[in-house]
Design an enzyme around this catalytic site. Sequence first.
Site, mmCIF file in Angstrom:
data_model
loop_
_atom_site.group_PDB
_atom_site.id
_atom_site.type_symbol
_atom_site.label_atom_id
_atom_site.label_comp_id
_atom_site.label_asym_id
_atom_site.label_seq_id
_atom_site.Cartn_x
_atom_site.Cartn_y
_atom_site.Cartn_z
ATOM 1 N N LYS A 11 3.892 7.396 -4.220
ATOM 2 C CA LYS A 11 3.162 6.769 -5.063
ATOM 3 C C LYS A 11 2.847 7.470 -6.363
ATOM 4 O O LYS A 11 3.099 8.648 -6.466
ATOM 5 C CB LYS A 11 1.857 6.707 -4.009
ATOM 6 C CG LYS A 11 2.202 5.657 -2.851
ATOM 7 C CD LYS A 11 0.875 5.525 -1.942
ATOM 8 C CE LYS A 11 0.944 4.659 -0.698
ATOM 9 N NZ LYS A 11 -0.246 4.455 -0.243
ATOM 10 N N ARG A 104 0.851 14.071 3.585
ATOM 11 C CA ARG A 104 -0.338 13.665 3.115
ATOM 12 C C ARG A 104 -1.430 15.042 3.340
ATOM 13 O O ARG A 104 -2.143 15.080 2.659
ATOM 14 C CB ARG A 104 -1.007 12.443 4.259
ATOM 15 C CG ARG A 104 -0.263 11.031 3.398
ATOM 16 C CD ARG A 104 -0.371 9.975 4.434
ATOM 17 N NE ARG A 104 -0.036 8.910 3.891
ATOM 18 C CZ ARG A 104 0.082 7.708 4.466
ATOM 19 N NH1 ARG A 104 0.031 7.933 5.658
ATOM 20 N NH2 ARG A 104 0.580 6.649 4.009
ATOM 21 N N ASN A 114 -2.746 8.360 -1.488
ATOM 22 C CA ASN A 114 -2.289 9.165 -0.406
ATOM 23 C C ASN A 114 -0.713 9.589 -0.459
ATOM 24 O O ASN A 114 -0.264 9.782 0.749
ATOM 25 C CB ASN A 114 -2.651 8.693 0.983
ATOM 26 C CG ASN A 114 -2.124 7.140 1.348
ATOM 27 O OD1 ASN A 114 -1.514 6.803 0.591
ATOM 28 N ND2 ASN A 114 -2.479 6.606 2.536
ATOM 29 N N GLU A 128 10.749 -4.811 3.766
ATOM 30 C CA GLU A 128 10.365 -3.878 2.446
ATOM 31 C C GLU A 128 11.641 -3.369 1.791
ATOM 32 O O GLU A 128 11.768 -3.324 0.444
ATOM 33 C CB GLU A 128 9.499 -2.935 3.052
ATOM 34 C CG GLU A 128 8.310 -3.262 3.510
ATOM 35 C CD GLU A 128 7.434 -2.251 3.888
ATOM 36 O OE1 GLU A 128 6.124 -2.606 4.226
ATOM 37 O OE2 GLU A 128 7.641 -0.975 4.257
HETATM 38 P P1 ABT Z 1 -0.134 3.772 6.003
HETATM 39 O O1 ABT Z 1 -0.050 4.823 7.088
HETATM 40 O O2 ABT Z 1 -0.086 4.161 4.712
HETATM 41 O O3 ABT Z 1 1.016 2.575 6.636
HETATM 42 O O4 ABT Z 1 -1.493 2.981 6.115
HETATM 43 P P2 ABT Z 1 -1.711 2.011 7.385
HETATM 44 O O5 ABT Z 1 -1.084 0.660 7.101
HETATM 45 O O6 ABT Z 1 -1.479 2.474 8.804
HETATM 46 O O7 ABT Z 1 -3.278 1.928 7.516
HETATM 47 P P3 ABT Z 1 -4.007 0.969 6.476
HETATM 48 B B1 ABT Z 1 -5.653 1.389 6.723
HETATM 49 O O8 ABT Z 1 -3.801 -0.493 6.850
HETATM 50 O O9 ABT Z 1 -3.824 1.013 5.066
HETATM 51 C C1 ABT Z 1 -2.941 0.412 4.348
HETATM 52 C C2 ABT Z 1 -2.568 0.637 2.944
HETATM 53 O O10 ABT Z 1 -3.825 0.714 2.260
HETATM 54 C C3 ABT Z 1 -4.340 1.940 1.620
HETATM 55 N N1 ABT Z 1 -5.759 1.926 1.760
HETATM 56 C C4 ABT Z 1 -6.324 2.138 3.070
HETATM 57 C C5 ABT Z 1 -6.729 2.120 0.751
HETATM 58 O O11 ABT Z 1 -5.984 2.232 -0.373
HETATM 59 N N2 ABT Z 1 -8.027 2.255 0.807
HETATM 60 C C6 ABT Z 1 -8.583 2.307 1.945
HETATM 61 O O12 ABT Z 1 -9.912 2.373 1.974
HETATM 62 C C7 ABT Z 1 -7.732 2.065 3.238
HETATM 63 C C8 ABT Z 1 -8.244 2.006 4.645
HETATM 64 C C9 ABT Z 1 -3.624 2.955 2.256
HETATM 65 C C10 ABT Z 1 -2.611 2.393 2.783
HETATM 66 N N3 ABT Z 1 -1.475 2.375 2.012
HETATM 67 N N4 ABT Z 1 -0.230 2.453 2.134
HETATM 68 N N5 ABT Z 1 0.782 2.454 1.865
#
Ligand code: ABT
Length: 140
Positions: A11, A104, A114, A128
């Site tokens: 990223k 991370r 992240n 994807e």
């Molecule tokens: P990944 O481990 O990244 O696959 O995340 P996952 O899908 O398990 O977790 P969630 B919480 O659904 O996050 C999806 C993507 O959104 C980003 N994010 C998440 C934010 O930018 N801000 C937030 O507050 C949260 C909770 C992180 C994940 N990005 N990606 N890739």
Amino acid sequence: MAIERTLSIIKPDATRRNLTGKINQKFEDAGLRIVAQKRIHLSPAQAGKFYEVHKERPFYGELVEFMASEPVVVQVLEGEDAIAKNREVMGATNPENADAGTIRKEYALSVGENSVHGSDAAETAKEEIAFFFSGLELVG
Ligand code: ABT
Ligand code: MG
């Protein structure tokens, strides 16, 4: 265990800090082979489409803006159990919860910035990979 392919994205927070090589080293050390890779700058529309599943989430706008802010490196990783293995190497979404030695834990700035994305299942990996790469670009 089967040989799988998964889609990975380094990223903008990581490309900006010149961490592409260090992150790739972690993938390779874990036995994941980088079978395709390119550096691109997503438009907001492209980033929005990629993250369409999160459209209703409160952080969607911020996430899309961030992913389109600077270049990313998109790549296909191949190996035994590659989808789960990549997620292990990445660590938990929120770096505060990520295990020692994960990407991370070492490099992520926050839950949003992240450093890496990785597909979460076989079906999403397929979709994807097809979003970013043609069959011709995948060199096993
Ligand atoms: P990944 O481990 O990244 O696959 O995340 P996952 O899908 O398990 O977790 P969630 B919480 O659904 O996050 C999806 C993507 O959104 C980003 N994010 C998440 C934010 O930018 N801000 C937030 O507050 C949260 C909770 C992180 C994940 N990005 N990606 N890739
Ligand atoms: Mg996810």
